[in-house]
Design a protein around this motif. Sequence first.
Motif, PDB file in Angstrom:
ATOM      1  N   ASN A 136       0.811  -1.217   0.000  1.00 29.66           N
ATOM      2  CA  ASN A 136       0.000   0.000   0.000  1.00 29.66           C
ATOM      3  C   ASN A 136       0.844   1.267   0.000  1.00 29.66           C
ATOM      4  O   ASN A 136       0.371   2.334  -0.406  1.00 29.66           O
ATOM      5  CB  ASN A 136      -0.926  -0.013   1.234  1.00 29.66           C
ATOM      6  N   THR A 138       3.365   1.974  -1.858  1.00 27.71           N
ATOM      7  CA  THR A 138       3.813   2.382  -3.193  1.00 27.71           C
ATOM      8  C   THR A 138       2.868   1.973  -4.320  1.00 27.71           C
ATOM      9  O   THR A 138       2.953   2.526  -5.416  1.00 27.71           O
ATOM     10  CB  THR A 138       5.196   1.778  -3.492  1.00 27.71           C
ATOM     11  N   ALA A 139       1.969   1.026  -4.076  1.00 30.83           N
ATOM     12  CA  ALA A 139       1.136   0.478  -5.152  1.00 30.83           C
ATOM     13  C   ALA A 139      -0.236   1.141  -5.189  1.00 30.83           C
ATOM     14  O   ALA A 139      -0.674   1.777  -4.234  1.00 30.83           O
ATOM     15  CB  ALA A 139       0.979  -1.028  -4.975  1.00 30.83           C
ATOM     16  N   THR A 140      -0.923   0.973  -6.313  1.00 36.76           N
ATOM     17  CA  THR A 140      -2.272   1.502  -6.476  1.00 36.76           C
ATOM     18  C   THR A 140      -3.289   0.558  -5.839  1.00 36.76           C
ATOM     19  O   THR A 140      -2.992  -0.599  -5.534  1.00 36.76           O
ATOM     20  CB  THR A 140      -2.610   1.669  -7.962  1.00 36.76           C
ATOM     21  N   CYS A 141      -4.507   1.057  -5.681  1.00 39.46           N
ATOM     22  CA  CYS A 141      -5.571   0.241  -5.086  1.00 39.46           C
ATOM     23  C   CYS A 141      -5.894  -0.964  -5.967  1.00 39.46           C
ATOM     24  O   CYS A 141      -6.159  -2.054  -5.468  1.00 39.46           O
ATOM     25  CB  CYS A 141      -6.824   1.085  -4.890  1.00 39.46           C
ATOM     26  N   SER A 142      -5.883  -0.753  -7.283  1.00 40.32           N
ATOM     27  CA  SER A 142      -6.183  -1.867  -8.192  1.00 40.32           C
ATOM     28  C   SER A 142      -5.133  -2.958  -8.074  1.00 40.32           C
ATOM     29  O   SER A 142      -5.442  -4.151  -8.154  1.00 40.32           O
ATOM     30  CB  SER A 142      -6.268  -1.358  -9.632  1.00 40.32           C
ATOM     31  N   TYR A 143      -3.871  -2.569  -7.878  1.00 39.77           N
ATOM     32  CA  TYR A 143      -2.801  -3.558  -7.710  1.00 39.77           C
ATOM     33  C   TYR A 143      -3.031  -4.371  -6.436  1.00 39.77           C
ATOM     34  O   TYR A 143      -2.848  -5.602  -6.423  1.00 39.77           O
ATOM     35  CB  TYR A 143      -1.446  -2.866  -7.643  1.00 39.77           C
ATOM     36  N   TYR A 170      -7.406  -0.604   2.025  1.00 38.04           N
ATOM     37  CA  TYR A 170      -6.334  -0.242   1.096  1.00 38.04           C
ATOM     38  C   TYR A 170      -6.771  -0.389  -0.365  1.00 38.04           C
ATOM     39  O   TYR A 170      -6.063   0.053  -1.267  1.00 38.04           O
ATOM     40  CB  TYR A 170      -5.100  -1.116   1.345  1.00 38.04           C
ATOM     41  N   ASP A 173      -9.335   3.535  -1.863  1.00 44.18           N
ATOM     42  CA  ASP A 173      -9.037   4.965  -1.955  1.00 44.18           C
ATOM     43  C   ASP A 173      -9.375   5.535  -3.328  1.00 44.18           C
ATOM     44  O   ASP A 173      -9.881   6.653  -3.440  1.00 44.18           O
ATOM     45  CB  ASP A 173      -7.561   5.220  -1.638  1.00 44.18           C
ATOM     46  N   ASP A 174      -9.093   4.789  -4.387  1.00 45.93           N
ATOM     47  CA  ASP A 174      -9.385   5.294  -5.730  1.00 45.93           C
ATOM     48  C   ASP A 174     -10.891   5.402  -5.959  1.00 45.93           C
ATOM     49  O   ASP A 174     -11.366   6.293  -6.673  1.00 45.93           O
ATOM     50  CB  ASP A 174      -8.762   4.391  -6.791  1.00 45.93           C
ATOM     51  N   TYR A 177     -12.115   8.668  -4.480  1.00 45.61           N
ATOM     52  CA  TYR A 177     -11.732   9.802  -5.326  1.00 45.61           C
ATOM     53  C   TYR A 177     -12.628   9.899  -6.554  1.00 45.61           C
ATOM     54  O   TYR A 177     -13.151  10.980  -6.880  1.00 45.61           O
ATOM     55  CB  TYR A 177     -10.265   9.656  -5.748  1.00 45.61           C
TER      56      TYR A 177
END
Length: 335
Positions: A136, A138-143, A170, A173-174, A177
């Motif tokens: 979490n 460094t990576a995106t939520c989809s990852y 985790y 978050d996207d 937004y």
Amino acid sequence: MSFFGPDEDINSVLNKPSVKVSMFLSWMERNKDPNDTVARTLTYVQFPIFYVSNIENRCWEPRQKAKAIGRIHSVPPSFGEAYFLRILLNKVKGPKSFEDIRTVNGHVHDTFRDACYALDLLDDDTEYIEAIKEANETATCSYISVLFAMMLLSNTLSRPEVVWESTWKYMTDDFMYRLRKFHRSEALSVPEDHLKNYALGEIEKFLLRNNSSLRRFLTMPYPDEASLADSQNRLIYEERCYTQLDRGNEYERQMSMLNDEQRYVFEEILKAVEGDAGGVFFVYGYGGTGKTFLWKTLSATIRSKGQIVLNVASSGIASLLLTGAGLHTPGFIFL
């Protein structure tokens, strides 16, 4: 193994000893013998060393020869409870029933998996939770959603629902937004169950692409597609964001302040709503007689029950006085 012909009577087939009693069930029957103290000291894996299965009589008998060769069929983790039962058969001694196999320190667990966990035969999944937390940074939520789905596919999680509850935030978050951008509201509040539903939907999409599904994991929740669709409707979504507890407190506070006339109108309209009778109600009164207060009390009452109220008003001033109101023909719509 049981054999029967195509023309055999179903009752005679079901009453065959080979159907009613298997080697596994006859092992537990042997453990019930009060005169046999050896059987209850052995696991199912150890049993063939001292006993031999009599196929004809469907029972276990003391072994006369000293040597024995046997094995328990391997079971992959994807088989769920059968996999955890196999683990327990290497540890549990002398059970007389399936409940005995699931019993640890006097407590009967609901599943074989829970019994394994209580005996510390499974890892606590801490390393997987920490791996997701580290990702979490460094990576995106989809990852992270894909990472969790890959853990499910690998069948390495002892308790996937525990990992899910520790890490689902985790993965959202996207979504927060994009939803606030979609509704053009930075202050938009998103209920926790909607956030979880979104993350589950993303996980399910990945699993389906890999010939799997969350339905395979019985302890994991499943996404509600209807809730995902509602999130695209601004009016319905904003109504879902109300907290029932807050609306309930508002309802109790305002109910105590209604006068007799307001209470009469309130009860008549609420009766139509609760009876699903529908109707059109016209409330007339001079300014300051409490019409808006009555509408607000009705809205709080309906919302406290988890239902939807769409307030509409004919003027800008009136729409500001009603919670969640929009400009339109004045009135209420109850869903």
